[in-house]
Design a protein around this motif. Structure first.
Motif, PDB file in Angstrom:
ATOM      1  N   VAL A 526      41.262  46.670  49.065  1.00  0.00           N
ATOM      2  CA  VAL A 526      41.872  45.386  48.719  1.00  0.00           C
ATOM      3  C   VAL A 526      41.048  44.724  47.621  1.00  0.00           C
ATOM      4  N   PRO A 527      41.685  44.161  46.586  1.00  0.00           N
ATOM      5  CA  PRO A 527      40.918  43.407  45.593  1.00  0.00           C
ATOM      6  C   PRO A 527      40.159  42.262  46.252  1.00  0.00           C
ATOM      7  N   ALA A 528      38.988  41.961  45.731  1.00  0.00           N
ATOM      8  CA  ALA A 528      38.152  40.921  46.329  1.00  0.00           C
ATOM      9  C   ALA A 528      38.910  39.605  46.480  1.00  0.00           C
ATOM     10  N   GLU A 529      39.715  39.262  45.475  1.00  0.00           N
ATOM     11  CA  GLU A 529      40.436  37.989  45.495  1.00  0.00           C
ATOM     12  C   GLU A 529      41.494  37.945  46.595  1.00  0.00           C
ATOM     13  N   ALA A 530      41.913  39.107  47.098  1.00  0.00           N
ATOM     14  CA  ALA A 530      42.972  39.156  48.100  1.00  0.00           C
ATOM     15  C   ALA A 530      42.438  39.386  49.511  1.00  0.00           C
ATOM     16  N   LEU A 531      41.155  39.647  49.657  1.00  0.00           N
ATOM     17  CA  LEU A 531      40.624  40.039  50.958  1.00  0.00           C
ATOM     18  C   LEU A 531      40.869  38.963  52.017  1.00  0.00           C
ATOM     19  N   HIS A 532      40.656  37.714  51.660  1.00  0.00           N
ATOM     20  CA  HIS A 532      40.795  36.636  52.646  1.00  0.00           C
ATOM     21  C   HIS A 532      42.206  36.573  53.212  1.00  0.00           C
ATOM     22  N   ASP A 533      43.202  36.880  52.415  1.00  0.00           N
ATOM     23  CA  ASP A 533      44.597  36.775  52.845  1.00  0.00           C
ATOM     24  C   ASP A 533      45.148  38.070  53.424  1.00  0.00           C
ATOM     25  N   GLU A 534      44.619  39.219  53.012  1.00  0.00           N
ATOM     26  CA  GLU A 534      45.242  40.486  53.373  1.00  0.00           C
ATOM     27  C   GLU A 534      44.517  41.290  54.442  1.00  0.00           C
ATOM     28  N   VAL A 535      43.292  40.926  54.765  1.00  0.00           N
ATOM     29  CA  VAL A 535      42.537  41.672  55.773  1.00  0.00           C
ATOM     30  C   VAL A 535      42.287  40.765  56.979  1.00  0.00           C
ATOM     31  N   HIS A 536      42.592  41.283  58.167  1.00  0.00           N
ATOM     32  CA  HIS A 536      42.357  40.494  59.370  1.00  0.00           C
ATOM     33  C   HIS A 536      42.034  41.406  60.551  1.00  0.00           C
ATOM     34  N   VAL A 537      41.502  40.816  61.587  1.00  0.00           N
ATOM     35  CA  VAL A 537      41.098  41.541  62.785  1.00  0.00           C
ATOM     36  C   VAL A 537      42.307  41.788  63.675  1.00  0.00           C
ATOM     37  N   THR A 538      42.430  43.020  64.163  1.00  0.00           N
ATOM     38  CA  THR A 538      43.522  43.350  65.079  1.00  0.00           C
ATOM     39  C   THR A 538      43.040  43.666  66.491  1.00  0.00           C
ATOM     40  N   ALA A 539      41.750  43.967  66.658  1.00  0.00           N
ATOM     41  CA  ALA A 539      41.224  44.244  67.998  1.00  0.00           C
ATOM     42  C   ALA A 539      39.704  44.106  67.988  1.00  0.00           C
ATOM     43  N   THR A 540      39.156  43.755  69.149  1.00  0.00           N
ATOM     44  CA  THR A 540      37.708  43.603  69.317  1.00  0.00           C
ATOM     45  C   THR A 540      37.300  44.209  70.659  1.00  0.00           C
ATOM     46  N   TYR A 541      36.169  44.918  70.646  1.00  0.00           N
ATOM     47  CA  TYR A 541      35.633  45.524  71.863  1.00  0.00           C
ATOM     48  C   TYR A 541      34.162  45.124  72.018  1.00  0.00           C
ATOM     49  N   LEU A 542      33.782  44.762  73.220  1.00  0.00           N
ATOM     50  CA  LEU A 542      32.382  44.469  73.539  1.00  0.00           C
ATOM     51  C   LEU A 542      31.899  45.517  74.536  1.00  0.00           C
ATOM     52  N   GLY A 543      30.960  46.354  74.104  1.00  0.00           N
ATOM     53  CA  GLY A 543      30.511  47.427  74.967  1.00  0.00           C
ATOM     54  C   GLY A 543      31.653  48.319  75.422  1.00  0.00           C
ATOM     55  N   GLY A 544      32.588  48.589  74.522  1.00  0.00           N
ATOM     56  CA  GLY A 544      33.725  49.442  74.830  1.00  0.00           C
ATOM     57  C   GLY A 544      34.839  48.771  75.606  1.00  0.00           C
ATOM     58  N   ARG A 545      34.655  47.515  75.993  1.00  0.00           N
ATOM     59  CA  ARG A 545      35.664  46.768  76.747  1.00  0.00           C
ATOM     60  C   ARG A 545      36.469  45.894  75.797  1.00  0.00           C
ATOM     61  N   PRO A 546      37.795  46.027  75.783  1.00  0.00           N
ATOM     62  CA  PRO A 546      38.578  45.190  74.866  1.00  0.00           C
ATOM     63  C   PRO A 546      38.474  43.718  75.235  1.00  0.00           C
ATOM     64  N   THR A 547      38.161  42.889  74.239  1.00  0.00           N
ATOM     65  CA  THR A 547      38.071  41.445  74.447  1.00  0.00           C
ATOM     66  C   THR A 547      39.153  40.687  73.692  1.00  0.00           C
ATOM     67  N   TRP A 548      39.801  41.386  72.746  1.00  0.00           N
ATOM     68  CA  TRP A 548      40.950  40.799  72.048  1.00  0.00           C
ATOM     69  C   TRP A 548      41.755  41.917  71.400  1.00  0.00           C
ATOM     70  N   PRO A 549      43.075  41.948  71.430  1.00  0.00           N
ATOM     71  CA  PRO A 549      43.896  40.877  72.025  1.00  0.00           C
ATOM     72  C   PRO A 549      43.948  41.029  73.538  1.00  0.00           C
TER      73      PRO A 549
END
Length: 549
Positions: A526-549
């Motif tokens: 992604v171009p640097a100028e577009a990163l804020h709008d085009e890249v986002h988090v879809t999942a998060t894991y803490l110690g292998g355990r899903p914490t989001w979504p």
């Protein structure tokens, strides 16, 4: 033989490990909260068993969990978790809307204390200065307190001033002050943490009830997990709230790991029993990482000590900064040195809030007097925010063994304010001089400072790449830009190192905790100028355990 089959395998997308020995991979395996393999998809698939959960990334990117180097999850929960009154400029952009929300809150709770968090006279341009008289007109009988978005100032009505017991003879707390009129009477305006807390206490009510604090912390932790954060630093841990914070972080279902810096008071510095117990391992949900000092305040109140003057602008005059050319420190250099020496002798790593370049000289001298470079390198004392630090000061900090954490989104949200209203274009161009810090040899981290800007590590990354302000898109200091890989390291492996967790978190390597962030796409595409709008988090894991979504 021990069972080595994976409990979780993620494959089907680029794996950005932040490990310089093997920066790219195709798949990752997890067992018992620990990464067991990172590498080619064919090799990792050999660890699959009949009960292995396999996540197909479908082209999404896998990164280490983000580490919020300087957060305030407790304040975030208490100040803006629903039903709290969040009037920050990111959610309430106009002063008119702020006053409407405050009036509605007062009308909806007759006779009850009301607190509103997040006013910003520089971004909410039509907001009248919150004098005691204005706040009395909004709430004539019950306490009303408006806290600034920076958290470094608060404004109270007469009922709140009385509830706080403030009089002409009330002493100023160490490192803070109550603004007074010509007769020495408190005006209702307070600057810096201890004074702000005194006013906040008058409107806290049942917000500090155990069940409410626990509920607010859960909400705060979830907000961090939504943006990919797996470890958050509590950078102003109050002793009275510490048990609740510890309990929330040690809950087996907690969405984040918490590392706390205790508020550094003169009383704690003088207590011979006050000793650092050591860094907790990453498997622990909670740990104490050090002590926090505030050497100065915020540019938004003119309370930082700089070698360059404030502008004589309409915005500065509205803040009451007429004739205030350089700002001040919260502690004299001697006091600061004494506190730094005391806490260092107790074994605590220090984190010191510092914006002004004059303040930075005092902080660096205090660190230098507290211990030699070898001892400091072992402790990794920090300088927080670092708005106006110069290249020479970054180099001096590196030589001393200190490390730095930058509030990068200052440029995004207040870059134009710095240039046009407070200090001028030259100061704005060198504000949060990330390139200078990296070139000086620092493993810098980037942070969002809790509620002071929207909690989002990718926003800081994007700002570090472009140095564009919002909403106009002006560039302030293009020469201080970072590369994408430098910026990503500043929200993963570098802050993990600053917290003494680098052997367990911050990169994706076998044997480390399975703290993972999934992005919708590889930010390198992604171009640097577009990163804020085009890249986002879809999942998060803490110690292998899903914490989001």
């Amino acid at each position: 033989m021990p069972d080595t089959t994976a409990q979780l395998i993620l494959t089907g997308g680029p794996v950005l490990t932040m490990d310089p020995a093997a920066p790219h991979a195709e798949a990752l395996a997890v067992r018992d909260g620990t990464i067991t393999a990172v590498g080619a998809a064919s090799d990792v698939r050999e660890l699959r068993g009949p009960r292995t959960e396999v996540v197909d990334l479908r082209g999404q990117a896998l990164l280490p969990g983000f580490v919020e180097a300087h957060g305030h999850p407790t304040i975030m929960g208490l100040a803006i978790a629903p039903p709290a009154l969040d009037v920050r400029p990111f959610t309430v952009p106009t002063g008119r809307a702020v006053l409407e929300k405050v009036r509605a809150a007062v009308a909806g709770a007759p006779g009850e204390a009301v607190a509103a968090y997040g006013i910003d006279l520089l971004l909410q341009r039509d907001l009248p200065f919150p004098t005691r008289e204005l706040l009395d007109s909004l709430s004539p009988h019950a306490p009303l307190v408006l806290i600034t978005n920076s958290g470094h100032a608060a404004y109270a009505n007469t009922a709140a001033v009385r509830a706080a017991g403030l009089t002409a003879t009330t002493p100023d707390p160490a490192g803070a002050r109550f603004v007074r009129d010509a007769h020495g009477e408190p005006t209702g305006e307070a600057h810096e943490s201890a004074a702000v807390i005194a006013l906040m206490n008058t409107v806290a009510g049942d917000r500090l009830d155990g069940a409410n604090v626990a509920r607010s912390l859960r909400w705060s932790f979830e907000q961090h997990a939504r943006v990919g954060i797996t470890t958050v630093t509590e950078m102003a841990a109050e002793p009275r709230l510490l048990p609740a914070l510890r309990a929330a972080a040690e809950d087996p279902e907690a969405a984040v790991r918490v590392r706390a810096y205790m508020m550094g008071t003169p009383e704690a510095a003088a207590d011979p029993a006050h000793r650092f117990a050591g860094h907790a391992p990453a498997r622990a949900g909670f740990g104490i990482s050090g002590v926090k000092l505030w050497a100065d305040g915020t540019p938004w109140q003119g309370s930082i000590a700089t070698s360059f003057p404030l502008k004589d602008s309409a915005a500065a005059r509205r803040l009451g900064l007429t004739g205030c050319t350089h700002g001040t420190m919260n502690y004299g250099p001697g006091q600061l040195a004494e506190l730094a020496a005391a806490f260092t002798a107790q074994g605590f790593p220090l984190a010191c809030h510092v914006h002004g370049d004059i303040t930075a000289e005092a902080v660096l001298s205090a660190y230098e007097k507290a211990a030699g470079p070898d001892r400091l390198r072992a402790l990794r004392p920090r300088l927080e925010h670092c708005g106006a630090l110069t290249p020479d000061q970054f180099r001096r900090a590196a030589r001393l063994g200190a490390t730095v954490s930058l509030f990068m989104d200052h440029v995004r949200w207040w870059g134009d304010v710095l240039a046009d209203d407070l200090y001028g274009p030259q100061a704005a161009a060198r504000w949060m001089a990330a390139r200078s810090a990296v070139d000086a040899g620092h493993r810098i981290s980037l942070h969002n400072d809790g509620v002071c800007s929207p909690t989002d590590p990718l926003s800081g990354v994007a700002t570090a790449l472009t140095r564009r302000s919002h909403p106009g898109g002006r560039v302030h200091g293009a020469e201080e830009r970072l590369t994408l890989d430098e910026a990503l390291r500043a929200v993963t492996v570098n802050p993990a190192w600053q917290l003494h967790l680098e052997h367990e978190t911050g990169m994706l390597r076998p044997g480390m905790r399975a703290d993972l962030t999934v992005l919708n796409r590889d930010p390198h595409t992604v171009p640097a100028e577009a990163l804020h709008d085009e890249v986002h988090v879809t999942a998060t894991y803490l110690g292998g355990r899903p914490t989001w979504p």
